[in-house]
Design a protein around this motif. Structure first.
Motif, PDB file in Angstrom:
ATOM      1  N   MET A   1       0.832  -1.200   0.000  1.00 11.72           N
ATOM      2  CA  MET A   1       0.000   0.000   0.000  1.00 11.72           C
ATOM      3  C   MET A   1       0.870   1.255   0.000  1.00 11.72           C
ATOM      4  O   MET A   1       0.598   2.219  -0.742  1.00 11.72           O
ATOM      5  N   SER A   2       1.914   1.256   0.801  1.00  5.82           N
ATOM      6  CA  SER A   2       2.824   2.404   0.848  1.00  5.82           C
ATOM      7  C   SER A   2       3.514   2.610  -0.500  1.00  5.82           C
ATOM      8  O   SER A   2       3.694   3.753  -0.952  1.00  5.82           O
ATOM      9  N   THR A   3       3.872   1.515  -1.154  1.00 11.01           N
ATOM     10  CA  THR A   3       4.514   1.614  -2.468  1.00 11.01           C
ATOM     11  C   THR A   3       3.571   2.226  -3.494  1.00 11.01           C
ATOM     12  O   THR A   3       3.975   3.075  -4.305  1.00 11.01           O
ATOM     13  N   VAL A   4       2.313   1.812  -3.469  1.00 14.00           N
ATOM     14  CA  VAL A   4       1.334   2.374  -4.405  1.00 14.00           C
ATOM     15  C   VAL A   4       1.170   3.873  -4.167  1.00 14.00           C
ATOM     16  O   VAL A   4       1.110   4.665  -5.117  1.00 14.00           O
ATOM     17  N   LEU A   5       1.111   4.277  -2.919  1.00 14.28           N
ATOM     18  CA  LEU A   5       0.974   5.704  -2.610  1.00 14.28           C
ATOM     19  C   LEU A   5       2.206   6.485  -3.078  1.00 14.28           C
ATOM     20  O   LEU A   5       2.079   7.617  -3.568  1.00 14.28           O
ATOM     21  N   ASP A   6       3.375   5.888  -2.946  1.00 17.85           N
ATOM     22  CA  ASP A   6       4.592   6.532  -3.466  1.00 17.85           C
ATOM     23  C   ASP A   6       4.514   6.682  -4.984  1.00 17.85           C
ATOM     24  O   ASP A   6       4.920   7.715  -5.546  1.00 17.85           O
ATOM     25  N   ASN A   7       3.994   5.659  -5.649  1.00 17.37           N
ATOM     26  CA  ASN A   7       3.858   5.719  -7.107  1.00 17.37           C
ATOM     27  C   ASN A   7       2.847   6.784  -7.525  1.00 17.37           C
ATOM     28  O   ASN A   7       3.006   7.431  -8.569  1.00 17.37           O
ATOM     29  N   MET A   8       1.813   6.965  -6.726  1.00 20.94           N
ATOM     30  CA  MET A   8       0.843   8.027  -7.015  1.00 20.94           C
ATOM     31  C   MET A   8       1.493   9.402  -6.927  1.00 20.94           C
ATOM     32  O   MET A   8       1.264  10.275  -7.772  1.00 20.94           O
TER      33      MET A   8
END
Length: 233
Positions: free
Chosen positions: A125-132
């Motif tokens: 989830m943290s990785t996806v938010l970083d990608n956003m």
């Protein structure tokens, strides 16, 4: 025959010229429009990934985790009831105790593995938010500051509002994971009371930190309203 063959060497009859076909010119999509489509598609994909992570979290907690926790408590209760039937002054037979202890130990191992899975989901989830966030900076470079901060991505929210608001999503899941760890530690002890075990399972199911701030509570309806083609796969 020679005359007939000679006819093949004569001048060929001219054919009518082929009709020239008019080629239609194809106007390529503008780079700006192409970048718009790419940004929207990528951001929608990231939102879908967040939803998938949240759904997987609930499946692990409410299906696998709940089943394992209940099996642990039930096995412990059955063993306690069986031991209560043993006459005073006598030792219980190993055939009565050992299988139940094996089941309980296996359940504790499974609960520990569930905590590991939840930790991995939280990192995803943290990785996806970083990608956003990275996509927002890319959009700012391609489209400009005003586009990112003021122009609606689909309906009314600009990409910046999505990114800033979603940055808080991991907080309730961090708290929920910490609670699940506490509950597993409480259930780990074979001396825990039935009442405390029941309370632990109730909290396991309730996931109180996600009740108001988890994905389903806070984001699913919003994405349905704000994201075009939200449920189109």
């Amino acid at each position: 025959m020679s005359k007939r063959l000679a006819s093949f060497h004569g001048p060929s009859t001219p054919t009518s010229s082929p009709i020239s076909q008019v080629k239609k010119s194809v106007t390529p999509a503008s780079p700006s429009r192409a970048s718009d489509v790419s940004i929207h598609r990528k951001f929608r994909t990231l939102l879908h990934e967040l939803r998938s992570i949240a759904n997987t979290w609930d499946d692990i907690v409410l299906v696998d985790g709940l089943k394992t926790a209940r099996t642990l408590v039930d096995s412990r209760t059955e063993l306690d009831n069986a031991l209560a039937m043993v006459p005073a002054g006598t030792q219980p037979r190993s055939v009565m105790v050992s299988p139940k202890l094996d089941v309980m130990d296996e359940c504790i191992t499974l609960l520990d593995s569930i905590l590991v899975k939840l930790s991995k989901l939280l990192r995803r989830m943290s990785t996806v938010l970083d990608n956003m966030e990275a996509l927002m900076f890319e959009a700012e470079r391609l489209k400009g500051f005003q586009w990112c901060h003021e122009e609606p991505l689909w309906v009314s929210w600009p990409i910046e509002k999505f990114v800033l608001s979603l940055s808080e999503l991991t907080t309730p899941y961090h708290r929920s994971l910490a609670l699940h760890k506490e509950l597993v530690d409480a259930l780990r002890s074979h001396t825990v009371s039935f009442e405390d075990s029941r309370n632990a399972i109730n909290q396991w199911v309730e996931q109180p930190f996600l009740r108001d701030d988890g994905w389903d509570a806070k984001w699913e309806d919003l994405c349905e309203a704000e994201v075009e083609k939200w449920d189109t796969r």
